[in-house]
Write an enzyme that holds these catalytic residues in place. Structure first.
Site, PDB file in Angstrom:
ATOM      1  N   LYS A  55     -39.020   2.815 -13.372  1.00 29.42           N
ATOM      2  CA  LYS A  55     -39.536   3.202 -14.677  1.00 29.42           C
ATOM      3  C   LYS A  55     -40.444   4.427 -14.565  1.00 29.42           C
ATOM      4  O   LYS A  55     -40.415   5.312 -15.437  1.00 29.42           O
ATOM      5  CB  LYS A  55     -40.278   2.023 -15.305  1.00 29.42           C
ATOM      6  CG  LYS A  55     -39.326   0.905 -15.732  1.00 29.42           C
ATOM      7  CD  LYS A  55     -40.008  -0.422 -15.974  1.00 29.42           C
ATOM      8  CE  LYS A  55     -38.988  -1.517 -16.269  1.00 29.42           C
ATOM      9  NZ  LYS A  55     -39.577  -2.854 -16.340  1.00 29.42           N
ATOM     10  N   GLN A  99     -45.259  -5.778 -16.410  1.00 30.02           N
ATOM     11  CA  GLN A  99     -44.068  -6.173 -15.650  1.00 30.02           C
ATOM     12  C   GLN A  99     -44.087  -7.691 -15.434  1.00 30.02           C
ATOM     13  O   GLN A  99     -45.082  -8.247 -15.003  1.00 30.02           O
ATOM     14  CB  GLN A  99     -44.047  -5.452 -14.301  1.00 30.02           C
ATOM     15  CG  GLN A  99     -42.825  -5.763 -13.460  1.00 30.02           C
ATOM     16  CD  GLN A  99     -41.532  -5.294 -14.102  1.00 30.02           C
ATOM     17  OE1 GLN A  99     -41.452  -4.204 -14.646  1.00 30.02           O
ATOM     18  NE2 GLN A  99     -40.506  -6.133 -14.043  1.00 30.02           N
ATOM     19  N   ASP A 122     -42.586  -2.537 -25.097  1.00 35.49           N
ATOM     20  CA  ASP A 122     -41.596  -3.417 -24.466  1.00 35.49           C
ATOM     21  C   ASP A 122     -41.159  -4.522 -25.425  1.00 35.49           C
ATOM     22  O   ASP A 122     -40.280  -5.312 -25.102  1.00 35.49           O
ATOM     23  CB  ASP A 122     -42.183  -4.019 -23.191  1.00 35.49           C
ATOM     24  CG  ASP A 122     -41.110  -4.541 -22.243  1.00 35.49           C
ATOM     25  OD1 ASP A 122     -39.962  -4.072 -22.328  1.00 35.49           O
ATOM     26  OD2 ASP A 122     -41.424  -5.421 -21.416  1.00 35.49           O
TER      27      ASP A 122
END
Length: 282
Positions: A55, A99, A122
């Site tokens: 990413k 994450q 996200d």
């Protein structure tokens, strides 16, 4: 029977990232500020470290600044929440990615909810799920959003089709079903308690495998001509679908890797640039 066509996510993802890079450059020129994505990693799980590095590399391609916060595996829920609240209050950060998984010591949902909705690029908070479900402006969960973009890329219209989602996680299974429902698909959710999973899958025009169990969906479970989206990733580059047998029956199928993954990251970067534009009033 002719083998399925591969739904390659690499090329469309590259195009999405390229478009995001143009938007980011224009934003930086108008405001003097580049979009910034903060990634937060708890512990040093090898797969998570690899995902975060990927990413960060894509951020550079998209003209997005990347700020990485690495926390020890012993981090508590309170400590993680405090860090996410700090990033949420930081005007120089426009998007936040936690994450996951975050480990057994942390209440993952409490951590997600510490992310300000306007920075939830996200799409993991209650607020994002609600706006997505009601079709209101907001951020979609990145993997489900990437899956819908991939269907569009290959001319698959979900309207009127029977879609079976295998998996019910809050950040993948549930939201992808809601997005398909919004496109007028008839959606069935399946999971570990589903009786006769194979029979349910055989009814599907579109199969989304998102359960995290290697090769759970076999070729004999696939309706001839179905579209198969494998959103699973297991050790050894193995998805949730037994690719070698499914490719003989499906009309379209995603590879693992190279299918859903690139689209997920592209969606994340696109939403980060959009978040920056909103926060900067541009």
């Amino acid at each position: 029977m002719t083998q399925a066509r591969l739904m390659d996510g690499t090329a469309p993802a590259r195009r999405i990232v390229g478009d995001a890079a143009k938007k980011a450059a224009g934003l930086a020129e108008r405001t003097g500020t580049a979009p910034c994505l903060a990634t937060v990693l708890v512990g040093a799980d090898p797969a998570s470290v690899t995902y975060v590095r990927m990413k960060q590399n894509r951020c550079r391609e998209a003209g997005v600044e990347s700020r990485h916060v690495a926390l020890p595996a012993a981090t508590t829920t309170a400590e993680l929440v405090a860090k996410l609240e700090e990033l949420s209050a930081d005007a120089s950060v426009h998007g936040i990615l936690l994450q996951h998984p975050v480990g057994d010591r942390v209440d993952e949902r409490a951590a997600f909810e510490a992310i300000a909705p306007e920075k939830d690029v996200d799409g993991v908070t209650f607020a994002s799920f609600a706006t997505m479900s009601f079709g209101l402006p907001g951020f979609v969960s990145c993997t489900p959003g990437g899956i819908l973009r991939l269907l569009d890329e290959y001319g698959v219209d979900p309207a009127g089709k029977r879609a079976v989602v295998v998996g019910r996680s809050a950040i993948l299974g549930k939201p992808v079903g809601m997005l398909l429902l919004a496109r007028d698909a008839t959606v069935t959710y399946c999971h570990s308690r589903t009786r006769d999973l194979s029979a349910a899958v055989r009814e599907a025009d579109i199969v989304v495998a998102a359960v995290g169990r290697p090769r759970l969906i076999r070729g004999q479970d696939i309706k001839p001509g179905a579209v198969v989206i494998d959103a699973g990733y297991n050790p050894g580059d193995v998805g949730d679908v037994d690719f070698d047998s499914a490719v003989e029956r499906a009309s379209l199928i995603t590879p693992v890797p190279g299918g859903v993954g690139p689209m997920t990251i592209a969606t994340l970067l696109e939403q980060t640039v959009d978040a920056a534009a909103r926060q900067l009033g541009a």
